[in-house]
Design a protein around this motif. Sequence first.
Motif, PDB file in Angstrom:
ATOM      1  N   GLY A 196       9.998 -93.902 -41.311  1.00 16.20           N
ATOM      2  CA  GLY A 196      10.539 -94.838 -40.341  1.00 16.20           C
ATOM      3  C   GLY A 196      11.991 -94.515 -40.033  1.00 16.20           C
ATOM      4  O   GLY A 196      12.679 -93.846 -40.801  1.00 16.20           O
ATOM      5  N   MET A 197      12.450 -95.003 -38.901  1.00 19.87           N
ATOM      6  CA  MET A 197      13.828 -94.756 -38.488  1.00 19.87           C
ATOM      7  C   MET A 197      14.708 -95.894 -38.979  1.00 19.87           C
ATOM      8  O   MET A 197      14.344 -97.063 -38.891  1.00 19.87           O
ATOM      9  CB  MET A 197      13.910 -94.658 -36.966  1.00 19.87           C
ATOM     10  CG  MET A 197      13.064 -93.552 -36.381  1.00 19.87           C
ATOM     11  SD  MET A 197      13.453 -91.919 -37.015  1.00 19.87           S
ATOM     12  CE  MET A 197      15.073 -91.685 -36.354  1.00 19.87           C
ATOM     13  N   LYS A 198      15.882 -95.544 -39.480  1.00 21.93           N
ATOM     14  CA  LYS A 198      16.859 -96.539 -39.895  1.00 21.93           C
ATOM     15  C   LYS A 198      17.949 -96.620 -38.838  1.00 21.93           C
ATOM     16  O   LYS A 198      18.026 -95.803 -37.929  1.00 21.93           O
ATOM     17  CB  LYS A 198      17.442 -96.160 -41.254  1.00 21.93           C
ATOM     18  CG  LYS A 198      16.405 -96.225 -42.356  1.00 21.93           C
ATOM     19  CD  LYS A 198      17.028 -96.017 -43.692  1.00 21.93           C
ATOM     20  CE  LYS A 198      15.946 -96.131 -44.769  1.00 21.93           C
ATOM     21  NZ  LYS A 198      16.488 -95.934 -46.090  1.00 21.93           N
ATOM     22  N   LYS A 199      18.823 -97.603 -38.971  1.00 20.46           N
ATOM     23  CA  LYS A 199      19.854 -97.836 -37.960  1.00 20.46           C
ATOM     24  C   LYS A 199      20.799 -96.656 -37.806  1.00 20.46           C
ATOM     25  O   LYS A 199      21.227 -96.330 -36.703  1.00 20.46           O
ATOM     26  CB  LYS A 199      20.669 -99.081 -38.318  1.00 20.46           C
ATOM     27  CG  LYS A 199      19.899-100.360 -38.205  1.00 20.46           C
ATOM     28  CD  LYS A 199      20.762-101.534 -38.599  1.00 20.46           C
ATOM     29  CE  LYS A 199      19.947-102.812 -38.578  1.00 20.46           C
ATOM     30  NZ  LYS A 199      20.736-103.956 -39.018  1.00 20.46           N
ATOM     31  N   SER A 205      17.573 -90.889 -33.341  1.00 23.70           N
ATOM     32  CA  SER A 205      16.186 -91.127 -32.960  1.00 23.70           C
ATOM     33  C   SER A 205      15.519 -89.807 -32.596  1.00 23.70           C
ATOM     34  O   SER A 205      16.125 -88.922 -32.014  1.00 23.70           O
ATOM     35  CB  SER A 205      16.118 -92.105 -31.787  1.00 23.70           C
ATOM     36  OG  SER A 205      16.808 -91.569 -30.689  1.00 23.70           O
ATOM     37  N   LYS A 206      14.236 -89.691 -32.978  1.00 22.12           N
ATOM     38  CA  LYS A 206      13.448 -88.505 -32.692  1.00 22.12           C
ATOM     39  C   LYS A 206      12.168 -88.923 -31.987  1.00 22.12           C
ATOM     40  O   LYS A 206      11.692 -90.035 -32.155  1.00 22.12           O
ATOM     41  CB  LYS A 206      13.072 -87.761 -33.976  1.00 22.12           C
ATOM     42  CG  LYS A 206      14.238 -87.127 -34.694  1.00 22.12           C
ATOM     43  CD  LYS A 206      13.784 -86.199 -35.800  1.00 22.12           C
ATOM     44  CE  LYS A 206      13.060 -86.930 -36.894  1.00 22.12           C
ATOM     45  NZ  LYS A 206      12.718 -86.079 -38.028  1.00 22.12           N
ATOM     46  N   VAL A 207      11.610 -88.005 -31.237  1.00 21.21           N
ATOM     47  CA  VAL A 207      10.327 -88.253 -30.604  1.00 21.21           C
ATOM     48  C   VAL A 207       9.250 -88.107 -31.673  1.00 21.21           C
ATOM     49  O   VAL A 207       9.216 -87.136 -32.415  1.00 21.21           O
ATOM     50  CB  VAL A 207      10.087 -87.258 -29.451  1.00 21.21           C
ATOM     51  CG1 VAL A 207       8.724 -87.466 -28.844  1.00 21.21           C
ATOM     52  CG2 VAL A 207      11.174 -87.391 -28.408  1.00 21.21           C
ATOM     53  N   MET A 208       8.375 -89.105 -31.745  1.00 22.91           N
ATOM     54  CA  MET A 208       7.324 -89.108 -32.755  1.00 22.91           C
ATOM     55  C   MET A 208       5.968 -89.095 -32.059  1.00 22.91           C
ATOM     56  O   MET A 208       5.782 -89.752 -31.038  1.00 22.91           O
ATOM     57  CB  MET A 208       7.471 -90.358 -33.631  1.00 22.91           C
ATOM     58  CG  MET A 208       6.614 -90.355 -34.860  1.00 22.91           C
ATOM     59  SD  MET A 208       6.806 -91.842 -35.880  1.00 22.91           S
ATOM     60  CE  MET A 208       8.472 -91.667 -36.441  1.00 22.91           C
ATOM     61  N   LYS A 209       5.036 -88.383 -32.628  1.00 26.14           N
ATOM     62  CA  LYS A 209       3.684 -88.346 -32.076  1.00 26.14           C
ATOM     63  C   LYS A 209       3.048 -89.732 -32.170  1.00 26.14           C
ATOM     64  O   LYS A 209       3.369 -90.520 -33.050  1.00 26.14           O
ATOM     65  CB  LYS A 209       2.817 -87.347 -32.836  1.00 26.14           C
ATOM     66  CG  LYS A 209       3.233 -85.920 -32.651  1.00 26.14           C
ATOM     67  CD  LYS A 209       2.318 -85.017 -33.456  1.00 26.14           C
ATOM     68  CE  LYS A 209       2.765 -83.571 -33.381  1.00 26.14           C
ATOM     69  NZ  LYS A 209       1.930 -82.706 -34.220  1.00 26.14           N
TER      70      LYS A 209
END
Length: 96
Positions: A15-18, A22-26
């Motif tokens: 998961g992404m944290k603050k 940000s990355k593109v995820m499938k």
Amino acid sequence: MEWKLADKGVILITGMKKNMKSKVMKFWDRLILRKRFIIETVFNQPKNISKIEHSRHRSYINFIVNLLKGFIAYSFQLNKLSIKMTWLDKQALMQI
């Protein structure tokens, strides 16, 4: 470190944290990430309730016997956990 794993074909799904970029995820990775807690709970059932332990066995036969014992005990449980999937989740699973 992540690029070393990617060279070997291992992809980390987290998961992404603050404070992270940000990355593109499938799409499938996002679905699995949402179901992560349920998946860990389902895997935790046979491990803890049926006494399948990660311990050092002195032989492969002892390991297999311990694993089979746990699976047999889990199969006799009345309430087994399962993952509820929506139609969209099933369609994504069929495409892979």
